[in-house]
Enzyme design. Sequence first.
Site, PDB file in Angstrom:
ATOM      1  N   PRO A   1       0.834  -1.213   0.000  1.00 36.36           N
ATOM      2  CA  PRO A   1       0.000   0.000   0.000  1.00 36.36           C
ATOM      3  C   PRO A   1       0.864   1.258   0.000  1.00 36.36           C
ATOM      4  CG  PRO A   1      -0.445  -1.362   1.948  1.00 36.36           C
ATOM      5  CD  PRO A   1       0.700  -1.987   1.228  1.00 36.36           C
ATOM      6  N   GLU A   2       0.567   2.176  -0.898  1.00 34.99           N
ATOM      7  CA  GLU A   2       1.249   3.464  -0.912  1.00 34.99           C
ATOM      8  C   GLU A   2       0.294   4.537  -0.388  1.00 34.99           C
ATOM      9  OE1 GLU A   2       3.849   4.746  -3.877  1.00 34.99           O
ATOM     10  OE2 GLU A   2       4.571   2.755  -4.399  1.00 34.99           O
TER      11      GLU A   2
END
Length: 281
Positions: A2-3
């Site tokens: 996840p960014e």
Amino acid sequence: MPELPEVETVCRGIAPILEGRTLTDLVIRRPNLRLPFPEGMAEKLKSQVITTVGRRAKYILVRFANGAVLLIHLGMSGRMTIHDSGDAPEPGKHDHVDFITDGGKTLRFNDPRRFGLMALATEETLEGHRLLAGLGPEPLSNRFNGDFLVSALKTRGQPIKAALLDQTLVAGLGNIYVCESLFRSGISPRRKASTISGKKIRLLATTIVEVLREAIEAGGSSLKDHRQASGEIGYFQHNFAVYGREGEPCPDCTCDWQKNGGIKRIVQGGRSTFFCTNRQR
Ligand SMILES: [Zn+2]
């Protein structure tokens, strides 16, 4: 992994079921993730009222009325699912934490690889907390703009890609959105940061904000349109221009991809970089 936009989407997805609610129970099923859970975490947070859910870099910040702040990092594989408490499935092997609210909802944290973490701070200690101290400005805050980036990169002799991934320069930017922003700005990831013109750096600053906002918007629609049956939030369909597309033609580019092999992949600092050698100089 996840960014920033995925983390922001998770925040927006869990805020409506947490904010204003009392945490009636907190079930922690193992002693640690990447780090041990804070001592007495369940006792400290149980029966407390949650005021807001926010984000700093890739940390989710859950704030409580008594001044406590819970920091959650999703690591490589952390996921949040929302269930009706009466209807929550039996916890699986990787369902490590359940947050149960007086609103009848259970927020479940699942993390197969356990690179995620949870930490406790207070409003007073948050800014100086070792996980947050030294982080650069948020890319979506007022502090981050063309002037800031020009001045921050002036003395940086490293490749622009490495500079942008440095969390002390700007917080929360990761590999994917750096690749996408450099492509859209026409800047080679190999360029020495300090040698890029001010004009291009200003364009880059605008582009970073644009790329992140677009991704957050896509995440927002995913929350609205199709909350998944599993209750999972924060993962949505992406359209990347270059990321993960080695050998494919690059969008809106004049390069002869069949002749030059399309999007290139190189490894910088141990991470894959995707770019177009024609368009990015
Ligand atoms: Zn191209």
